[in-house]
Scaffold this motif. Structure first.
Motif, PDB file in Angstrom:
ATOM      1  N   GLU A 531      31.344  64.680  47.921  1.00  0.00           N
ATOM      2  CA  GLU A 531      30.212  64.051  48.504  1.00  0.00           C
ATOM      3  C   GLU A 531      30.548  63.335  49.785  1.00  0.00           C
ATOM      4  O   GLU A 531      29.863  63.663  50.882  1.00  0.00           O
ATOM      5  CB  GLU A 531      29.181  63.244  47.697  1.00  0.00           C
ATOM      6  CG  GLU A 531      28.667  63.948  46.513  1.00  0.00           C
ATOM      7  CD  GLU A 531      27.975  63.152  45.468  1.00  0.00           C
ATOM      8  OE1 GLU A 531      27.446  61.813  45.889  1.00  0.00           O
ATOM      9  OE2 GLU A 531      27.316  63.410  44.550  1.00  0.00           O
ATOM     10  N   ASN A 532      31.361  62.412  49.854  1.00  0.00           N
ATOM     11  CA  ASN A 532      31.800  61.893  50.922  1.00  0.00           C
ATOM     12  C   ASN A 532      33.074  61.862  51.634  1.00  0.00           C
ATOM     13  O   ASN A 532      33.647  61.065  52.450  1.00  0.00           O
ATOM     14  CB  ASN A 532      31.684  60.105  50.781  1.00  0.00           C
ATOM     15  CG  ASN A 532      32.273  59.616  49.481  1.00  0.00           C
ATOM     16  OD1 ASN A 532      33.460  60.143  49.214  1.00  0.00           O
ATOM     17  ND2 ASN A 532      31.816  58.443  49.005  1.00  0.00           N
ATOM     18  N   GLY A 533      33.849  62.698  50.899  1.00  0.00           N
ATOM     19  CA  GLY A 533      35.520  62.761  51.554  1.00  0.00           C
ATOM     20  C   GLY A 533      36.479  61.792  51.275  1.00  0.00           C
ATOM     21  O   GLY A 533      37.511  61.919  51.837  1.00  0.00           O
ATOM     22  N   SER A 534      36.094  60.792  50.574  1.00  0.00           N
ATOM     23  CA  SER A 534      36.978  59.599  50.328  1.00  0.00           C
ATOM     24  C   SER A 534      37.642  59.965  49.098  1.00  0.00           C
ATOM     25  O   SER A 534      37.224  60.720  47.955  1.00  0.00           O
ATOM     26  CB  SER A 534      36.459  58.327  50.206  1.00  0.00           C
ATOM     27  OG  SER A 534      35.239  58.364  49.186  1.00  0.00           O
ATOM     28  N   PHE A 535      38.676  59.263  48.868  1.00  0.00           N
ATOM     29  CA  PHE A 535      39.404  59.235  47.341  1.00  0.00           C
ATOM     30  C   PHE A 535      38.638  58.844  46.283  1.00  0.00           C
ATOM     31  O   PHE A 535      37.791  57.701  46.356  1.00  0.00           O
ATOM     32  CB  PHE A 535      40.524  58.477  47.281  1.00  0.00           C
ATOM     33  CG  PHE A 535      41.829  59.171  48.271  1.00  0.00           C
ATOM     34  CD1 PHE A 535      42.188  60.346  47.846  1.00  0.00           C
ATOM     35  CD2 PHE A 535      42.301  58.377  49.404  1.00  0.00           C
ATOM     36  CE1 PHE A 535      43.446  60.746  48.811  1.00  0.00           C
ATOM     37  CE2 PHE A 535      43.398  58.879  50.270  1.00  0.00           C
ATOM     38  CZ  PHE A 535      43.898  60.238  49.744  1.00  0.00           C
ATOM     39  N   VAL A 536      38.707  59.274  45.125  1.00  0.00           N
ATOM     40  CA  VAL A 536      37.843  58.887  43.961  1.00  0.00           C
ATOM     41  C   VAL A 536      38.352  57.618  43.642  1.00  0.00           C
ATOM     42  O   VAL A 536      37.749  56.680  43.243  1.00  0.00           O
ATOM     43  CB  VAL A 536      38.094  60.093  42.757  1.00  0.00           C
ATOM     44  CG1 VAL A 536      37.394  59.400  41.337  1.00  0.00           C
ATOM     45  CG2 VAL A 536      37.159  61.098  43.206  1.00  0.00           C
ATOM     46  N   TYR A 537      39.778  57.792  43.622  1.00  0.00           N
ATOM     47  CA  TYR A 537      40.487  56.210  43.119  1.00  0.00           C
ATOM     48  C   TYR A 537      40.931  55.528  44.276  1.00  0.00           C
ATOM     49  O   TYR A 537      42.101  55.153  44.370  1.00  0.00           O
ATOM     50  CB  TYR A 537      41.550  56.507  42.383  1.00  0.00           C
ATOM     51  CG  TYR A 537      41.188  57.458  40.848  1.00  0.00           C
ATOM     52  CD1 TYR A 537      40.428  56.958  40.135  1.00  0.00           C
ATOM     53  CD2 TYR A 537      41.624  58.771  41.165  1.00  0.00           C
ATOM     54  CE1 TYR A 537      40.134  57.721  38.924  1.00  0.00           C
ATOM     55  CE2 TYR A 537      41.212  59.471  40.186  1.00  0.00           C
ATOM     56  CZ  TYR A 537      40.709  59.047  38.902  1.00  0.00           C
ATOM     57  OH  TYR A 537      40.114  59.788  37.787  1.00  0.00           O
ATOM     58  N   GLU A 538      40.174  55.245  45.330  1.00  0.00           N
ATOM     59  CA  GLU A 538      40.490  54.776  46.627  1.00  0.00           C
ATOM     60  C   GLU A 538      41.263  53.150  46.542  1.00  0.00           C
ATOM     61  O   GLU A 538      42.169  52.883  47.227  1.00  0.00           O
ATOM     62  CB  GLU A 538      39.234  54.692  47.531  1.00  0.00           C
ATOM     63  CG  GLU A 538      39.793  54.055  48.960  1.00  0.00           C
ATOM     64  CD  GLU A 538      38.344  54.262  49.955  1.00  0.00           C
ATOM     65  OE1 GLU A 538      38.303  53.186  50.843  1.00  0.00           O
ATOM     66  OE2 GLU A 538      37.811  55.300  50.046  1.00  0.00           O
ATOM     67  N   ASP A 539      40.783  52.525  45.675  1.00  0.00           N
ATOM     68  CA  ASP A 539      41.411  51.298  45.503  1.00  0.00           C
ATOM     69  C   ASP A 539      42.866  51.342  45.047  1.00  0.00           C
ATOM     70  O   ASP A 539      43.801  50.744  45.311  1.00  0.00           O
ATOM     71  CB  ASP A 539      40.641  50.383  44.462  1.00  0.00           C
ATOM     72  CG  ASP A 539      40.401  51.003  43.059  1.00  0.00           C
ATOM     73  OD1 ASP A 539      40.412  52.431  43.129  1.00  0.00           O
ATOM     74  OD2 ASP A 539      40.504  50.242  42.099  1.00  0.00           O
ATOM     75  N   LYS A 540      43.108  52.561  44.125  1.00  0.00           N
ATOM     76  CA  LYS A 540      44.354  52.600  43.759  1.00  0.00           C
ATOM     77  C   LYS A 540      45.503  53.158  44.875  1.00  0.00           C
ATOM     78  O   LYS A 540      46.519  52.678  45.090  1.00  0.00           O
ATOM     79  CB  LYS A 540      44.527  53.434  42.441  1.00  0.00           C
ATOM     80  CG  LYS A 540      43.585  53.512  41.319  1.00  0.00           C
ATOM     81  CD  LYS A 540      44.641  52.234  40.388  1.00  0.00           C
ATOM     82  CE  LYS A 540      43.509  52.084  39.240  1.00  0.00           C
ATOM     83  NZ  LYS A 540      44.125  50.887  38.668  1.00  0.00           N
ATOM     84  N   VAL A 578      44.514  69.935  50.971  1.00  0.00           N
ATOM     85  CA  VAL A 578      43.878  70.014  52.093  1.00  0.00           C
ATOM     86  C   VAL A 578      42.934  68.746  52.118  1.00  0.00           C
ATOM     87  O   VAL A 578      42.868  67.857  53.109  1.00  0.00           O
ATOM     88  CB  VAL A 578      43.188  71.231  52.523  1.00  0.00           C
ATOM     89  CG1 VAL A 578      42.191  70.851  53.777  1.00  0.00           C
ATOM     90  CG2 VAL A 578      44.160  72.121  52.768  1.00  0.00           C
ATOM     91  N   LYS A 579      41.994  68.423  51.199  1.00  0.00           N
ATOM     92  CA  LYS A 579      41.015  67.162  51.026  1.00  0.00           C
ATOM     93  C   LYS A 579      41.912  66.058  50.782  1.00  0.00           C
ATOM     94  O   LYS A 579      41.345  65.015  51.621  1.00  0.00           O
ATOM     95  CB  LYS A 579      40.105  67.546  49.837  1.00  0.00           C
ATOM     96  CG  LYS A 579      39.066  68.712  50.116  1.00  0.00           C
ATOM     97  CD  LYS A 579      38.156  68.953  48.761  1.00  0.00           C
ATOM     98  CE  LYS A 579      37.297  69.815  48.934  1.00  0.00           C
ATOM     99  NZ  LYS A 579      36.540  70.189  47.755  1.00  0.00           N
TER     100      LYS A 579
END
Length: 858
Positions: A531-540, A578-579
């Motif tokens: 949906e927004n192109g960010s990491f699902v586990y961005e904090d990790k 790629v994502k």
């Protein structure tokens, strides 16, 4: 960093030896005592081999212990033997007892190596120098040193008091290493003079002779972008009839004046062999290195009886130049070069011009470079045509659907067909149709690849020429000894170092592990929210970036200090998708370290490809970010497969693996991108490059595969294969994270970890796993198999849960002798096998069928 081994630098034959022992001092200064001692052991082993060779004894194929026993039979000072045994035994101990190595032990080993090399230099190299007490290196250097710079200085003795008349009218030309590239590099600058004066003081003060430093400048040739040494200047002086003074210590002094010495330095920079020589502006003649000529000669010999040949030669071997030399030597009239990787077309065209093939009468053509095929075919001249397999396979002439295309390629009788990057895209049905379509009666086929894992079984042993990284580094080490008066053609090829880190120690979440083999799943860790192109586990992921940029004395992450980051200025990172590459670029640009210091380039933001090559525009983006002044920039290139094969970005000093790549072929293609030679006025000459992998089991498996590549196909680790892996680890050290910090892998530890990984995988998958069916099973007896069968019944299998198998098997496995004979028999045509080899091969094949049936429960 000051080094007591600097005396080795005065002999060009000992330059590689100096580089190796200097590395041990770096390890000591950083507190890597076990690694220092195991490296010293390797140096001692090579030293013993050199001494034996100088005494006309062949040391090859023997263990260190065997060669030491040989050495004891010679008239050598017993103290030398004792020191060699001390270094050998302590090196062995350090590999197994990482936490028990004290600083005093490590220093004692260094001092013993110092006395050994002083003895060797004086006895075997006839060097004359002042012997000093060994002084421990104090200054901490960067673990990840990637390059070095040199300066040239001119000095004389201070005879103002009249106490040193023997030095009157003498000048000494020496060199020194510059460790900090952020200095004033102008000729005779204060900073250059300070470095030179420090180097001169090391030996002149000890000798008690006052000195005057007269001149210092960079030992750099701008015209050729190369660095030189003091002995290059010495040779110019001698060719100019200016001789050494034989009275002074070290015989490094020349009876000349300052201005003449400066002219000699200028002559080296201009490429002249003597001061008064007129510069030669004729084109440099290309001369093949010994291994390149060997490849050409072996191919000529094979082609007299057979029509196929494979060059299994590492990246940067020079396959194109060597193949063109073969064409010229054999006077082939019609040559077709095909590849699944069209981007290599430029290198073929460039080397065609370098080798001056036009002067030999040849015409070059392709769809984008040189002449058209129709013109060349109508000409009476011999020609070379470059074509893309993708383009050819679409033609009806080769089974495709496009009419009136490439008919002439199919019609011409090609004398020689060369397939470049032959491991890539040549095994498909369409590609095979193309290959079969261009092969005519008596057409010769030469396949070129740096990673031909999928091709080796198609060739007999005599049809494969092999040149790998270990061979290259051995040649680099031997060159000065075998060719003392010739420039070392391998000197610019950097040493590769591998560091592995356990990312699973930081992130133990169960969903980050693959359900099948329980390895860390980078694809999941770097999964992106659609949906927004960010990491699902961005904090990790953010935590991971923080971890690898913060100092940690146990792990030494590559970006954890400013010194490390200054060395690793330009690197290639492999991402799982790629994502994830796009999300990583966004996150890194926000990071307080990566965002502030580095330019991040995502070369897959417009898509990726499976072949690994990139377009000209992809390369241009990277090179524009690096700029023409790489010492003033820092870049990180993010990719998935693009730019991991068939291209060179010479400024890259490291490749970082953050993907699930498990193909040895793809892994090695990517890993060696950083080994491209590079030289720069400010950064110096690249001497070392790095592989950083956060999946240790995968990294070790690939390295094991690469060492087996030279010994043929087979999974059982033979004595010869152990020797090959030992060589690999000598020239490509693998240092991995452990509970006590970092440790250097040895063969036994490497195999132990791999076996543990395979065993755990087999148990997790209910033994339905091909990785378990190694040739070791051919060696075990019925009782062992029955015990294994019982274990399967307890664990269960995916074929028949908890059901013991009752399969009749041979009561006795293969002996070591039978295994070796069977392996040798595979490599020979049936008519050349001995009866014993035939019997061993038959028994091996029968056991292989029985064991696999037994294990799989079929």
């Amino acid at each position: 960093m000051n080094s007591s081994f600097d005396f080795l630098k005065d002999n060009p034959k000992l330059q590689v030896l100096y580089n190796n022992v200097y590395q041990t001092e770096r390890l000591y200064s950083l507190g890597f005592f076990p690694q220092e001692m195991t490296t010293l052991r390797n140096i001692a082993e090579q030293l013993v081999k050199t001494i034996l060779r100088k005494n006309h004894i062949n040391p090859e194929g023997n263990t260190f212990a065997t060669n030491l026993r040989q050495l004891k039979t010679l008239s050598i000072d017993p103290r030398v033997i004792d020191r060699l045994y001390f270094i050998k035994d302590n090196g062995n101990t350090s590999a197994h007892n990482l936490s028990d190595i004290s600083k005093n032990q490590a220093l004692l080993s260094l001092s013993k190596m110092y006395t050994l090399l002083v003895w060797y230099a004086k006895i075997y190299e006839k060097m004359n120098f002042e012997v000093k007490k060994y002084i421990a290196p104090e200054s901490k250097d960067s673990l990840y040193q990637t390059s070095e710079r040199k300066l040239i200085y001119i000095q004389t003795a201070d005879n103002s008091t009249g106490d040193w008349p023997r030095y009157k009218g003498l000048e000494k030309i020496g060199d020194a290493t510059i460790t900090n590239f952020e200095i004033d590099g102008r000729p005779n600058s204060d900073e250059l003079r300070a470095i030179a004066d420090k180097r001169v003081s090391q030996y002149m003060t000890t000798a008690g002779v006052p000195h005057i430093l007269q001149w210092a400048e960079l030992a750099y040739r701008k015209q050729t972008n190369t660095w030189f040494r003091d002995y290059d200047v010495h040779k110019v002086l001698q060719r100019s009839h200016i001789e050494k003074d034989e009275i002074t210590a070290g015989n490094e002094w020349y009876r000349t004046d300052l201005e003449t010495a400066k002219k000699a330095i200028a002559a080296v920079k201009e490429g002249k062999s003597a001061i008064d020589e007129v510069p030669d502006f004729t084109p440099i003649k290309i001369t093949l290195r010994p291994e390149q000529q060997e490849a050409v000669d072996q191919t000529k010999k094979v082609f007299k009886k057979k029509n196929k040949m494979l060059w299994n030669a590492k990246m940067r071997f020079g396959k194109t130049l060597s193949a063109l030399q073969l064409i010229k030597d054999e006077k082939y009239q019609h040559v077709l070069i095909m590849t699944h990787r069209p981007v290599v077309s430029d290198s073929w065209y460039d080397d065609f011009k370098k080798l001056n093939m036009s002067k030999a009468g040849y015409i070059y053509g392709s769809r984008t470079k040189g002449e058209k095929l129709e013109y060349m075919n109508a000409s009476s001249k011999p020609f070379i045509y470059f074509a893309s397999i993708q383009d050819l396979r679409g033609s009806k002439s080769f089974g495709g659907i496009v009419a009136e295309k490439n008919e002439l390629v199919a019609q011409i009788h090609w004398d020689l067909v060369i397939i470049d990057e032959a491991h890539e895209g040549t095994q498909t049905t369409l590609a095979q149709q193309v290959i079969n379509g261009v092969m005519k009666d008596n057409t010769k086929l030469l396949e070129l690849s740096g990673t031909p894992f999928n091709l080796l079984e198609d060739y007999e042993e005599d049809q494969v020429f092999t040149w790998d990284y270990v061979m290259e580094q051995e040649a680099k080490q031997r060159w000065a000894d075998e060719h003392p008066d010739e420039p070392n053609p391998y000197i610019g090829l950097p040493r590769v170092n591998m560091f592995t880190f356990e990312i699973q120690n930081q992130f133990k979440d169960a969903h980050f592990y693959d359900l099948v083999d329980k390895s860390f799943n980078f694809h999941e860790f770097f999964r992106v929210n659609d949906e927004n192109g960010s990491f699902v586990y961005e904090d990790k992921v953010r935590q991971f970036l923080d971890n690898i940029t913060q100092p940690n004395p146990k792990t030494w992450y590559p970006f954890s200090t400013k010194e490390f980051r200054d060395e690793l200025r330009h690197t290639l990172w492999l991402m799982p998708s790629v994502k994830s590459a796009k999300a990583m670029k966004n996150l890194m640009e926000q990071h307080p370290v990566f965002g502030m210091e580095y330019k991040i380039i995502n070369v897959v933001d417009n898509g990726d490809n499976t072949e690994g090559y990139g377009s000209d525009s992809d390369l241009k983006r990277v090179r524009n970010a690096i700029t023409a002044h790489p010492s003033e920039t820092k870049t990180i290139t993010l990719t998935v497969r693009k730019l991991t094969a068939g291209i060179n970005v010479k400024e890259w000093t490291a490749v970082i693996f953050l993907s699930n790549t498990n193909s040895s072929m793809q892994y090695l293609q990517a890993a060696f991108r950083a080994q491209t030679p590079f030289s720069d006025e400010k950064l110096g000459m690249k001497t070392d490059c790095y592989i950083f992998d956060f999946a240790p089991d995968r990294a070790l498996t690939v390295m094991a595969d690469s060492s087996r590549l030279r010994t043929g196909v087979g999974k059982r680790v033979t004595t010869k294969q152990r020797q090959e892996m030992n060589k690999l680890l000598n020239f490509l050290p693998i240092i991995g994270e452990s509970g006590n910090g970092m440790k250097e892998y040895k063969v036994d530890e490497m195999l132990k970890q791999l076996k543990r990984a395979y065993a755990e995988k087999a148990v997790r998958t209910g033994f339905d796993d091909d990785s378990l069916y190694s040739d070791e099973l051919l060696m075990i007896k019925e009782a062992d198999l029955n015990a294994f069968n019982g274990l399967k019944a307890i664990v269960g299998t995916t074929k028949a849960e908890k059901k013991p198998l009752k399969i009749p098997i041979n009561n006795q496995g293969l002996t070591n002798e039978e295994y070796e004979k069977g392996s040798n028999a595979k490599k020979k045509p049936p008519k050349k096998r001995t009866p014993e080899e035939d019997a061993a091969l038959k028994k091996s094949n029968e056991l292989k069928k029985q064991r696999k049936v037994f294990i799989m429960g079929l």
